[in-house]
Design an enzyme around this catalytic site. Structure first.
Site, mmCIF file in Angstrom:
data_model
loop_
_atom_site.group_PDB
_atom_site.id
_atom_site.type_symbol
_atom_site.label_atom_id
_atom_site.label_comp_id
_atom_site.label_asym_id
_atom_site.label_seq_id
_atom_site.Cartn_x
_atom_site.Cartn_y
_atom_site.Cartn_z
ATOM 1 N N HIS A 11 -7.169 -5.959 -0.065
ATOM 2 C CA HIS A 11 -6.010 -5.201 0.412
ATOM 3 C C HIS A 11 -5.448 -5.780 1.723
ATOM 4 O O HIS A 11 -4.677 -5.138 2.407
ATOM 5 C CB HIS A 11 -6.457 -3.739 0.627
ATOM 6 C CG HIS A 11 -5.369 -2.725 0.589
ATOM 7 N ND1 HIS A 11 -4.824 -2.258 -0.593
ATOM 8 C CD2 HIS A 11 -4.729 -2.056 1.567
ATOM 9 C CE1 HIS A 11 -3.903 -1.349 -0.329
ATOM 10 N NE2 HIS A 11 -3.817 -1.207 0.968
ATOM 11 N N SER A 17 0.835 -1.198 0.000
ATOM 12 C CA SER A 17 0.000 0.000 0.000
ATOM 13 C C SER A 17 0.876 1.256 0.000
ATOM 14 O O SER A 17 1.680 1.456 -0.907
ATOM 15 C CB SER A 17 -0.969 -0.041 1.187
ATOM 16 O OG SER A 17 -1.965 0.928 1.070
ATOM 17 N N ASP A 56 -9.825 -5.186 -4.121
ATOM 18 C CA ASP A 56 -9.290 -4.169 -3.212
ATOM 19 C C ASP A 56 -10.154 -2.907 -3.310
ATOM 20 O O ASP A 56 -10.305 -2.335 -4.387
ATOM 21 C CB ASP A 56 -7.844 -3.877 -3.634
ATOM 22 C CG ASP A 56 -7.118 -2.907 -2.740
ATOM 23 O OD1 ASP A 56 -7.741 -1.982 -2.205
ATOM 24 O OD2 ASP A 56 -5.896 -3.075 -2.595
#
Length: 140
Positions: free
Chosen positions: A116, A5, A82
Site C-alpha cells: 500500500h 486508498s 497490501d
C-alpha cells in the site's frame, strides 16, 4: 480524477456521482465497497448514521450498478501484498463483479509483491498518467 486508498475511494465516488464532470478516473488500492468492510461500517455509522441507504450513495460498488453516465474505462491498480487488501478492507473484487454485471469497462490490475506504499503508487503512476492523457486527448 485519481487517488490512493481513501482518496481512491473518493475519486471513484466523485466520478460515479457526477456523470460527465470527469473525463476519466483511476485509483490505487481504493476502498471499493465500504458498506461491506470493517472500516467502512465504522466510518459510515459515525458519519452517516445507521441508515444504510445513505451509505450506498458513497460506495463505488453500489454506485456503479446505477451509473447513467458515459461508460468510459475505469483503471484500478492493487498490490496483492497490501495489508488492507489482505484484511478485506478494500474489496476490489466486489467492484470488479459489479462492473462486469453492468458491462462497465474496467481495467483492474492486481500486482504480486506490491503493498500500500509510496513505492507501489510511484511504480504505476506513469501508467495512470498515460491513461488520463489518452482520455483527455480522445476528443481532439
Amino acid at each position: 480524477i485519481t487517488g490512493h486508498s481513501m482518496g481512491g475511494h473518493g475519486a471513484l465516488v466523485s466520478y460515479l456521482r457526477n456523470p460527465g464532470k470527469y473525463q476519466s478516473v483511476s485509483a490505487f488500492a481504493p476502498i471499493c465497497n465500504p458498506i461491506n468492510c470493517p472500516w467502512g461500517k465504522k466510518a459510515f455509522t459515525g458519519y452517516l448514521g445507521s441508515d444504510k441507504t445513505k451509505w450506498a450513495q458513497y460506495d463505488a460498488t453500489m454506485l456503479i450498478k446505477e451509473f447513467k453516465g458515459k461508460r468510459t474505462e475505469i483503471l484500478i491498480d492493487q498490490g496483492l501484498e497490501d495489508g488492507f487488501y489482505k484484511k478485506k478492507q478494500l474489496l476490489p473484487e466486489a467492484f470488479m463483479e459489479a462492473c462486469k454485471a453492468v458491462q462497465h469497462p474496467l481495467q483492474c490490475n492486481l500486482h504480486d509483491g506490491y503493498d500500500h506504499s509510496y513505492f507501489f503508487v510511484s511504480t504505476f503512476m506513469p501508467m495512470h498518467i498515460d491513461f488520463h492523457a489518452k482520455a483527455l486527448n480522445a476528443g481532439k
